[in-house]
Design a protein around this motif. Sequence first.
Motif, PDB file in Angstrom:
ATOM      1  N   TYR A  96       0.835  -1.203   0.000  1.00  0.00           N
ATOM      2  CA  TYR A  96       0.000   0.000   0.000  1.00  0.00           C
ATOM      3  C   TYR A  96       0.869   1.252   0.000  1.00  0.00           C
ATOM      4  N   THR A  97       0.393   2.286  -0.676  1.00  0.00           N
ATOM      5  CA  THR A  97       1.116   3.556  -0.719  1.00  0.00           C
ATOM      6  C   THR A  97       0.923   4.300   0.604  1.00  0.00           C
ATOM      7  N   PRO A  98       1.783   5.271   0.904  1.00  0.00           N
ATOM      8  CA  PRO A  98       1.584   6.081   2.110  1.00  0.00           C
ATOM      9  C   PRO A  98       0.202   6.729   2.146  1.00  0.00           C
ATOM     10  N   GLU A  99      -0.266   7.178   0.987  1.00  0.00           N
ATOM     11  CA  GLU A  99      -1.579   7.832   0.914  1.00  0.00           C
ATOM     12  C   GLU A  99      -2.706   6.847   1.225  1.00  0.00           C
ATOM     13  N   GLU A 100      -2.563   5.614   0.751  1.00  0.00           N
ATOM     14  CA  GLU A 100      -3.588   4.603   1.014  1.00  0.00           C
ATOM     15  C   GLU A 100      -3.609   4.205   2.484  1.00  0.00           C
ATOM     16  N   ILE A 101      -2.440   4.081   3.087  1.00  0.00           N
ATOM     17  CA  ILE A 101      -2.371   3.740   4.511  1.00  0.00           C
ATOM     18  C   ILE A 101      -2.965   4.859   5.354  1.00  0.00           C
ATOM     19  N   GLN A 102      -2.640   6.112   5.005  1.00  0.00           N
ATOM     20  CA  GLN A 102      -3.205   7.240   5.742  1.00  0.00           C
ATOM     21  C   GLN A 102      -4.712   7.308   5.556  1.00  0.00           C
ATOM     22  N   TYR A 103      -5.183   6.977   4.360  1.00  0.00           N
ATOM     23  CA  TYR A 103      -6.630   6.948   4.110  1.00  0.00           C
ATOM     24  C   TYR A 103      -7.306   5.934   5.036  1.00  0.00           C
ATOM     25  N   LEU A 104      -6.729   4.739   5.145  1.00  0.00           N
ATOM     26  CA  LEU A 104      -7.324   3.706   5.988  1.00  0.00           C
ATOM     27  C   LEU A 104      -7.331   4.126   7.454  1.00  0.00           C
ATOM     28  N   ILE A 105      -6.269   4.794   7.903  1.00  0.00           N
ATOM     29  CA  ILE A 105      -6.222   5.287   9.282  1.00  0.00           C
ATOM     30  C   ILE A 105      -7.306   6.339   9.510  1.00  0.00           C
ATOM     31  N   ASN A 106      -7.435   7.269   8.565  1.00  0.00           N
ATOM     32  CA  ASN A 106      -8.472   8.302   8.690  1.00  0.00           C
ATOM     33  C   ASN A 106      -9.870   7.694   8.663  1.00  0.00           C
ATOM     34  N   TYR A 107     -10.037   6.685   7.815  1.00  0.00           N
ATOM     35  CA  TYR A 107     -11.324   5.990   7.707  1.00  0.00           C
ATOM     36  C   TYR A 107     -11.642   5.306   9.045  1.00  0.00           C
ATOM     37  N   ALA A 108     -10.630   4.660   9.637  1.00  0.00           N
ATOM     38  CA  ALA A 108     -10.819   3.992  10.916  1.00  0.00           C
ATOM     39  C   ALA A 108     -11.239   4.979  12.006  1.00  0.00           C
ATOM     40  N   ILE A 109     -10.610   6.146  12.012  1.00  0.00           N
ATOM     41  CA  ILE A 109     -10.960   7.171  13.001  1.00  0.00           C
ATOM     42  C   ILE A 109     -12.401   7.650  12.807  1.00  0.00           C
ATOM     43  N   TYR A 126      -0.790   2.590  14.543  1.00  0.00           N
ATOM     44  CA  TYR A 126      -0.503   3.946  14.075  1.00  0.00           C
ATOM     45  C   TYR A 126      -1.749   4.830  14.124  1.00  0.00           C
ATOM     46  N   GLN A 127      -2.926   4.244  14.037  1.00  0.00           N
ATOM     47  CA  GLN A 127      -4.147   5.000  14.316  1.00  0.00           C
ATOM     48  C   GLN A 127      -4.113   5.505  15.758  1.00  0.00           C
ATOM     49  N   THR A 128      -3.711   4.631  16.671  1.00  0.00           N
ATOM     50  CA  THR A 128      -3.665   4.972  18.097  1.00  0.00           C
ATOM     51  C   THR A 128      -2.640   6.062  18.379  1.00  0.00           C
ATOM     52  N   VAL A 129      -1.472   5.956  17.752  1.00  0.00           N
ATOM     53  CA  VAL A 129      -0.442   6.983  17.942  1.00  0.00           C
ATOM     54  C   VAL A 129      -0.949   8.333  17.433  1.00  0.00           C
ATOM     55  N   LEU A 130      -1.579   8.336  16.276  1.00  0.00           N
ATOM     56  CA  LEU A 130      -2.108   9.584  15.712  1.00  0.00           C
ATOM     57  C   LEU A 130      -3.131  10.219  16.642  1.00  0.00           C
ATOM     58  N   GLU A 131      -3.997   9.396  17.224  1.00  0.00           N
ATOM     59  CA  GLU A 131      -5.013   9.918  18.143  1.00  0.00           C
ATOM     60  C   GLU A 131      -4.384  10.568  19.371  1.00  0.00           C
ATOM     61  N   HIS A 132      -3.271  10.025  19.833  1.00  0.00           N
ATOM     62  CA  HIS A 132      -2.642  10.539  21.059  1.00  0.00           C
ATOM     63  C   HIS A 132      -1.647  11.659  20.797  1.00  0.00           C
ATOM     64  N   LYS A 133      -0.953  11.598  19.672  1.00  0.00           N
ATOM     65  CA  LYS A 133       0.102  12.576  19.385  1.00  0.00           C
ATOM     66  C   LYS A 133      -0.332  13.662  18.401  1.00  0.00           C
ATOM     67  N   GLY A 134      -1.405  13.424  17.663  1.00  0.00           N
ATOM     68  CA  GLY A 134      -1.878  14.429  16.717  1.00  0.00           C
ATOM     69  C   GLY A 134      -1.123  14.456  15.411  1.00  0.00           C
ATOM     70  N   ARG A 153      -8.075  -2.182  17.044  1.00  0.00           N
ATOM     71  CA  ARG A 153      -8.105  -3.296  16.114  1.00  0.00           C
ATOM     72  C   ARG A 153      -9.490  -3.371  15.468  1.00  0.00           C
ATOM     73  N   LEU A 154     -10.525  -3.155  16.261  1.00  0.00           N
ATOM     74  CA  LEU A 154     -11.896  -3.187  15.750  1.00  0.00           C
ATOM     75  C   LEU A 154     -12.091  -2.141  14.665  1.00  0.00           C
ATOM     76  N   HIS A 155     -11.702  -0.911  14.931  1.00  0.00           N
ATOM     77  CA  HIS A 155     -11.976   0.186  14.011  1.00  0.00           C
ATOM     78  C   HIS A 155     -11.086   0.125  12.761  1.00  0.00           C
ATOM     79  N   ALA A 156      -9.813  -0.223  12.948  1.00  0.00           N
ATOM     80  CA  ALA A 156      -8.903  -0.301  11.807  1.00  0.00           C
ATOM     81  C   ALA A 156      -9.312  -1.428  10.859  1.00  0.00           C
ATOM     82  N   GLN A 157      -9.683  -2.559  11.424  1.00  0.00           N
ATOM     83  CA  GLN A 157     -10.101  -3.691  10.588  1.00  0.00           C
ATOM     84  C   GLN A 157     -11.431  -3.433   9.908  1.00  0.00           C
TER      85      GLN A 157
END
Length: 318
Positions: free
Chosen positions: A24-37, A151-159, A306-310
């Motif tokens: 996956y590209t960086p953009e696709e991974i970031q998209y999935l993280i944003n989608y999970a949030i 990395y979703q979790t880190v983003l939520e805590h660190k911004g 894990r629930l939200h990312a998956q």
Amino acid sequence: MKLVGNEELAHGLKGRDFLALVDYTPEEIQYLINYAIELKRKNKAGEVYQPLRGKSLGMIFEKSSTRTRVSFEVGMYQLGGQALFLSKNDIQLGRGETVWDTAQTMSRYLDGIMIRTFGHKNVVELARGATVPVINGLTDLSHPCQALADYQTVLEHKGKLSGLKVAYVGDGNNMVHSLMMGAAKLGIHFSVASPEGYDPDPEVVELTRENAKKTGASLTLCRDPKEAVADADVVYTDVWASMGFEAEQQKRELAFASYQVNDELMKYAKKDYLFMHCLPAHRGEEVSAEVIDGAHSIVFDQAENRLHAQKAVMAAIM
């Protein structure tokens, strides 16, 4: 649901397998993280969102699990679909049928397949034979779903993610492989401290370095945990003997004796460090109780995500 400006990205994920973050590209991974949030926000707000209504996910478990089974099964339910638990004793895959034949057959019944197994080649072969998306729930080589949730979790805590330093102390296993690749893709500086003989896979290391060059991330391998943890924003560890390596427990306890994550080691990290562990954890071995149960620990936020990312992965590719 639409994530503004990402319609093209979303379209490109439909029908894809999710086997490893390197695909996956960086953009696709970031998209999935944003989608999970966003899916997490909807869930907390009680909003019903069921893009997988009427769809079915087959879950093949050759390795047992707590978090993987519950999060995928509940995730499919929340997305409007259903999940079928299939242990190695429930299907013919463990009794002589080829992976290819299993993949072809299951594709006629299901809209997606998740597999948690030992050899990574089994997941690759399953994906080759299947005509529906295949998700890697864990192999001996990688654990991409966990890394995505982390990395979703880190983003939520660190911004933010890019520019942070993540330190991993312990066995160079499947978890560190996915974490280091995710870090390279997301511009995160990553350091690993492992004893001799327990380093990450050299091919994964080389591939990670190639991807890190594109985002400005760095990868550091060392023996000294203090060197790895120095000025880290996040400190991560895992069990010393992963599933399948239980027979090596005593040997590994000796090799990893100086690699425990404890209060003394954490003095070298940043004052606002986060502690992470993919669980299950062995308090008093790879991590002290004071650290994993302390104020800096976010291990149960990881487990929840894990629930939200998956869900994000399933909704995107199925």
